[in-house]
Design an enzyme around this catalytic site. Structure first.
Site, PDB file in Angstrom:
ATOM      1  N   ASN A   7       0.848  -1.197   0.000  1.00 29.18           N
ATOM      2  CA  ASN A   7       0.000   0.000   0.000  1.00 29.18           C
ATOM      3  C   ASN A   7       0.889   1.256   0.000  1.00 29.18           C
ATOM      4  O   ASN A   7       1.752   1.405   0.867  1.00 29.18           O
ATOM      5  CB  ASN A   7      -0.885  -0.044   1.258  1.00 29.18           C
ATOM      6  CG  ASN A   7      -1.831   1.122   1.344  1.00 29.18           C
ATOM      7  OD1 ASN A   7      -1.440   2.263   1.164  1.00 29.18           O
ATOM      8  ND2 ASN A   7      -3.083   0.843   1.640  1.00 29.18           N
ATOM      9  N   HIS A  10       0.741   6.079   2.007  1.00 23.28           N
ATOM     10  CA  HIS A  10       1.505   6.947   2.915  1.00 23.28           C
ATOM     11  C   HIS A  10       2.480   7.869   2.189  1.00 23.28           C
ATOM     12  O   HIS A  10       2.874   8.892   2.725  1.00 23.28           O
ATOM     13  CB  HIS A  10       2.210   6.094   3.978  1.00 23.28           C
ATOM     14  CG  HIS A  10       1.201   5.298   4.772  1.00 23.28           C
ATOM     15  ND1 HIS A  10       0.352   5.886   5.663  1.00 23.28           N
ATOM     16  CD2 HIS A  10       0.868   3.989   4.730  1.00 23.28           C
ATOM     17  CE1 HIS A  10      -0.454   4.965   6.163  1.00 23.28           C
ATOM     18  NE2 HIS A  10      -0.156   3.801   5.613  1.00 23.28           N
ATOM     19  N   HIS A  43      -5.871   3.376  -1.505  1.00 19.52           N
ATOM     20  CA  HIS A  43      -7.209   3.616  -0.948  1.00 19.52           C
ATOM     21  C   HIS A  43      -7.644   5.012  -1.382  1.00 19.52           C
ATOM     22  O   HIS A  43      -7.067   6.003  -0.946  1.00 19.52           O
ATOM     23  CB  HIS A  43      -7.129   3.499   0.579  1.00 19.52           C
ATOM     24  CG  HIS A  43      -8.441   3.678   1.275  1.00 19.52           C
ATOM     25  ND1 HIS A  43      -8.580   3.531   2.630  1.00 19.52           N
ATOM     26  CD2 HIS A  43      -9.694   3.991   0.810  1.00 19.52           C
ATOM     27  CE1 HIS A  43      -9.854   3.744   2.976  1.00 19.52           C
ATOM     28  NE2 HIS A  43     -10.537   4.037   1.884  1.00 19.52           N
ATOM     29  N   ARG A  45      -9.908   7.509  -0.705  1.00 16.52           N
ATOM     30  CA  ARG A  45     -10.877   7.871   0.327  1.00 16.52           C
ATOM     31  C   ARG A  45     -11.813   8.979  -0.161  1.00 16.52           C
ATOM     32  O   ARG A  45     -11.422   9.800  -0.993  1.00 16.52           O
ATOM     33  CB  ARG A  45     -10.146   8.383   1.579  1.00 16.52           C
ATOM     34  CG  ARG A  45      -9.361   7.325   2.321  1.00 16.52           C
ATOM     35  CD  ARG A  45      -8.799   7.920   3.601  1.00 16.52           C
ATOM     36  NE  ARG A  45      -9.870   8.301   4.488  1.00 16.52           N
ATOM     37  CZ  ARG A  45     -10.272   7.591   5.550  1.00 16.52           C
ATOM     38  NH1 ARG A  45      -9.647   6.479   5.866  1.00 16.52           N
ATOM     39  NH2 ARG A  45     -11.270   7.995   6.288  1.00 16.52           N
ATOM     40  N   ARG A  49      -7.757  12.425   1.420  1.00 23.53           N
ATOM     41  CA  ARG A  49      -6.671  12.933   2.270  1.00 23.53           C
ATOM     42  C   ARG A  49      -5.294  12.479   1.783  1.00 23.53           C
ATOM     43  O   ARG A  49      -4.293  13.064   2.150  1.00 23.53           O
ATOM     44  CB  ARG A  49      -6.880  12.506   3.711  1.00 23.53           C
ATOM     45  CG  ARG A  49      -6.736  11.022   3.935  1.00 23.53           C
ATOM     46  CD  ARG A  49      -6.722  10.687   5.396  1.00 23.53           C
ATOM     47  NE  ARG A  49      -8.019  10.878   6.014  1.00 23.53           N
ATOM     48  CZ  ARG A  49      -8.361  10.279   7.159  1.00 23.53           C
ATOM     49  NH1 ARG A  49      -7.505   9.508   7.780  1.00 23.53           N
ATOM     50  NH2 ARG A  49      -9.558  10.442   7.670  1.00 23.53           N
ATOM     51  N   GLU A  70      -8.738   0.041  -2.815  1.00 22.72           N
ATOM     52  CA  GLU A  70      -9.577   0.023  -1.607  1.00 22.72           C
ATOM     53  C   GLU A  70     -10.531   1.195  -1.696  1.00 22.72           C
ATOM     54  O   GLU A  70     -10.115   2.301  -2.047  1.00 22.72           O
ATOM     55  CB  GLU A  70      -8.721   0.219  -0.352  1.00 22.72           C
ATOM     56  CG  GLU A  70      -7.920  -0.976   0.042  1.00 22.72           C
ATOM     57  CD  GLU A  70      -7.049  -0.670   1.264  1.00 22.72           C
ATOM     58  OE1 GLU A  70      -7.227   0.366   1.916  1.00 22.72           O
ATOM     59  OE2 GLU A  70      -6.163  -1.474   1.533  1.00 22.72           O
ATOM     60  N   THR A 101      -8.357   3.133   8.503  1.00 24.25           N
ATOM     61  CA  THR A 101      -9.533   2.269   8.585  1.00 24.25           C
ATOM     62  C   THR A 101      -9.570   1.574   9.946  1.00 24.25           C
ATOM     63  O   THR A 101      -8.616   0.917  10.339  1.00 24.25           O
ATOM     64  CB  THR A 101      -9.490   1.213   7.456  1.00 24.25           C
ATOM     65  OG1 THR A 101      -9.094   1.857   6.253  1.00 24.25           O
ATOM     66  CG2 THR A 101     -10.843   0.566   7.278  1.00 24.25           C
ATOM     67  N   GLU A 151     -10.627  -9.760   3.164  1.00 24.78           N
ATOM     68  CA  GLU A 151      -9.344  -9.373   3.751  1.00 24.78           C
ATOM     69  C   GLU A 151      -9.580  -9.296   5.248  1.00 24.78           C
ATOM     70  O   GLU A 151     -10.371  -8.466   5.722  1.00 24.78           O
ATOM     71  CB  GLU A 151      -8.859  -8.020   3.219  1.00 24.78           C
ATOM     72  CG  GLU A 151      -7.524  -7.623   3.869  1.00 24.78           C
ATOM     73  CD  GLU A 151      -6.981  -6.292   3.378  1.00 24.78           C
ATOM     74  OE1 GLU A 151      -7.215  -5.917   2.213  1.00 24.78           O
ATOM     75  OE2 GLU A 151      -6.324  -5.613   4.187  1.00 24.78           O
ATOM     76  N   HIS A 190      -3.641  -4.742   7.770  1.00 27.16           N
ATOM     77  CA  HIS A 190      -3.803  -3.585   8.645  1.00 27.16           C
ATOM     78  C   HIS A 190      -2.927  -3.726   9.882  1.00 27.16           C
ATOM     79  O   HIS A 190      -3.090  -4.652  10.666  1.00 27.16           O
ATOM     80  CB  HIS A 190      -5.258  -3.325   9.070  1.00 27.16           C
ATOM     81  CG  HIS A 190      -5.473  -1.855   9.331  1.00 27.16           C
ATOM     82  ND1 HIS A 190      -5.068  -1.259  10.493  1.00 27.16           N
ATOM     83  CD2 HIS A 190      -5.974  -0.875   8.548  1.00 27.16           C
ATOM     84  CE1 HIS A 190      -5.340   0.035  10.414  1.00 27.16           C
ATOM     85  NE2 HIS A 190      -5.875   0.297   9.248  1.00 27.16           N
ATOM     86  N   GLY A 191      -1.974  -2.811   9.982  1.00 30.69           N
ATOM     87  CA  GLY A 191      -1.110  -2.742  11.156  1.00 30.69           C
ATOM     88  C   GLY A 191       0.032  -3.738  11.165  1.00 30.69           C
ATOM     89  O   GLY A 191       0.832  -3.740  12.109  1.00 30.69           O
ATOM     90  N   HIS A 214       2.012   0.884   6.011  1.00 31.14           N
ATOM     91  CA  HIS A 214       2.694   1.811   6.907  1.00 31.14           C
ATOM     92  C   HIS A 214       4.087   1.354   7.342  1.00 31.14           C
ATOM     93  O   HIS A 214       5.044   2.137   7.306  1.00 31.14           O
ATOM     94  CB  HIS A 214       1.802   2.070   8.135  1.00 31.14           C
ATOM     95  CG  HIS A 214       2.272   3.183   8.984  1.00 31.14           C
ATOM     96  ND1 HIS A 214       3.033   2.977  10.109  1.00 31.14           N
ATOM     97  CD2 HIS A 214       2.137   4.530   8.851  1.00 31.14           C
ATOM     98  CE1 HIS A 214       3.315   4.150  10.639  1.00 31.14           C
ATOM     99  NE2 HIS A 214       2.782   5.102   9.914  1.00 31.14           N
TER     100      HIS A 214
HETATM  101  N1  PXP Z   1      -5.837  -3.200   4.383  1.00 25.93           N
HETATM  102  C1  PXP Z   1      -6.762  -2.222   4.488  1.00 25.93           C
HETATM  103  C2  PXP Z   1      -8.172  -2.560   4.150  1.00 25.93           C
HETATM  104  C3  PXP Z   1      -6.415  -0.920   4.888  1.00 25.93           C
HETATM  105  O1  PXP Z   1      -7.357   0.033   4.984  1.00 25.93           O
HETATM  106  C4  PXP Z   1      -5.054  -0.648   5.156  1.00 25.93           C
HETATM  107  C5  PXP Z   1      -4.652   0.748   5.534  1.00 25.93           C
HETATM  108  O2  PXP Z   1      -4.774   1.590   4.451  1.00 25.93           O
HETATM  109  C6  PXP Z   1      -4.128  -1.689   5.024  1.00 25.93           C
HETATM  110  C7  PXP Z   1      -4.543  -2.959   4.657  1.00 25.93           C
HETATM  111  C8  PXP Z   1      -2.671  -1.477   5.276  1.00 25.93           C
HETATM  112  O3  PXP Z   1      -2.498  -1.161   6.609  1.00 25.93           O
HETATM  113  P1  PXP Z   1      -1.090  -0.641   7.127  1.00 25.93           P
HETATM  114  O4  PXP Z   1      -0.812   0.645   6.406  1.00 25.93           O
HETATM  115  O5  PXP Z   1      -1.303  -0.489   8.586  1.00 25.93           O
HETATM  116  O6  PXP Z   1      -0.086  -1.704   6.765  1.00 25.93           O
END
Ligand code: PXP
Length: 239
Positions: A7, A10, A43, A45, A49, A70, A101, A151, A190-191, A214
Site C-alpha cells: 500500500n 503513505h 485507498h 478515500r 486525504r 480500496e 480504517t 481481507e 492492517h497494522g 505503513h
Molecule cells: N488493508 C486495508 C483494508 C487498509 O485500509 C489498510 C490501511 O490503508 C491496510 C490494509 C494497510 O495497513 P497498514 O498501512 O497499517 O499496513
C-alpha cells in the site's frame, strides 16, 4: 505461499501534507514492484486525504503486477472504479474522523447495499474483496452475497499484547480456515509490521496475500522502498 501487496497511500499522505507534487506514489509503486511486491494497493478515500484520482489513473497505466483499489461503497467511487477496472476492489468502511480504517465492514448490517455493489463489479468482471473482522457470521454473509475474497482485519491482533494478542491471532486463523472452507480467497492486513507478520509462520496456506503499507513505507525512509519491500517479501516467503 502467501504473496505481498504494498500500500503506497503513505507516500501520498506526505505529499498532501504540503499540497505539493512530491513524493510521487507512482514512483513508489514502481520501486515496490522492483523490490518484489506482487501488487500495489491504494485507498481512494472520500475525503481525498492522500490518494487522488490522478494517482489511480496513472497507476492503472504503470502498475505491472496488479492494482488493488480500496474504497468505501459510495456511488462516485464505484463509478470511478468501473472506469479504472482494477484487478481487485477491496470494500472498506470509512469514517472521516478516523486516522486509518478502524474496523472491518459490517457486511451483515449493509448486506443489501454491499450485494448490489458486488453485483455491479461482477458484471464488469472486477473481483471484489471485503475488509472484514475475523468473525464467521460476517464471513458467511460475505460469501452469500458473492464476494470473491475477504481481507481479514489484523489491526486488533497487532495492537494487543500478551494473552489478548494470542486470542486475536487465533480468531484470525479460525476465520481464515472458515473462509477457505467456503472457497473464499483470504487476504490479511492492517497494522502488520516486520515482527507481527512472522506470527503467521506455518499458516501461509491460509493467507493468499498480505496487504501492508505503513511499516514498509516507514522502513523505506531509512533504507529505500526497494529494500524495505525486499525485506518484507523475504519474511513472507519464509512463513
Ligand atoms: N488493508 C486495508 C483494508 C487498509 O485500509 C489498510 C490501511 O490503508 C491496510 C490494509 C494497510 O495497513 P497498514 O498501512 O497499517 O499496513
Amino acid at each position: 505461499m502467501s504473496t505481498l501487496a504494498v500500500n503506497v497511500d503513505h507516500i501520498a499522505t506526505l505529499r498532501e501534507a504540503r499540497k505539493v507534487n512530491y513524493p510521487e506514489p507512482v514512483t513508489a509503486a514502481g520501486l515496490a514492484e522492483i523490490g518484489g511486491a506482487d501488487g500495489v494497493v491504494v485507498h481512494l478515500r472520500g475525503d481525498r486525504r492522500h490518494i487522488q484520482e490522478r494517482d489511480v489513473e496513472i497507476l492503472r497505466k504503470t502498475v505491472k503486477t496488479k492494482l488493488i483499489l480500496e474504497m468505501a461503497n459510495r456511488k462516485e467511487t464505484v463509478d470511478f472504479a468501473l472506469k479504472i477496472k482494477p484487478e481487485l476492489i477491496t470494500l472498506v468502511p470509512e469514517r472521516d474522523e478516523e486516522i486509518s480504517t478502524e474496523g472491518g465492514l459490517d457486511v451483515i448490517k449493509y448486506e443489501k447495499k454491499t450485494a448490489e455493489t458486488i453485483h455491479i463489479f461482477k458484471n464488469a468482471n472486477i473481483p471484489v474483496s471485503i475488509f472484514i473482522d475475523p468473525n464467521t457470521k460476517q464471513i458467511e454473509c460475505a460469501k452469500n452475497i458473492d464476494a470473491d475474497a475477504i481481507e481479514i482485519h489484523t489491526g486488533k491482533f497487532c495492537e494487543e499484547t500478551n494473552e489478548k494478542k494470542e486470542k486475536e491471532f487465533k480468531k484470525i486463523i479460525d476465520a481464515a480456515k472458515f473462509a477457505k472452507e467456503l472457497s473464499l480467497k483470504v487476504n490479511a492486513g492492517h497494522g502488520l509490521c516486520y515482527t507481527t507478520v512472522k506470527k503467521f509462520k506455518g499458516f501461509s496456506n491460509l493467507i493468499d496475500e498480505f496487504s501492508i503499507g505503513h511499516s514498509i513505507i516507514s522502513r523505506a525512509v531509512f533504507v529505500g522502498i526497494k529494500q524495505a519491500v525486499k525485506d518484507m517479501v523475504e519474511i513472507i516467503q519464509n512463513l
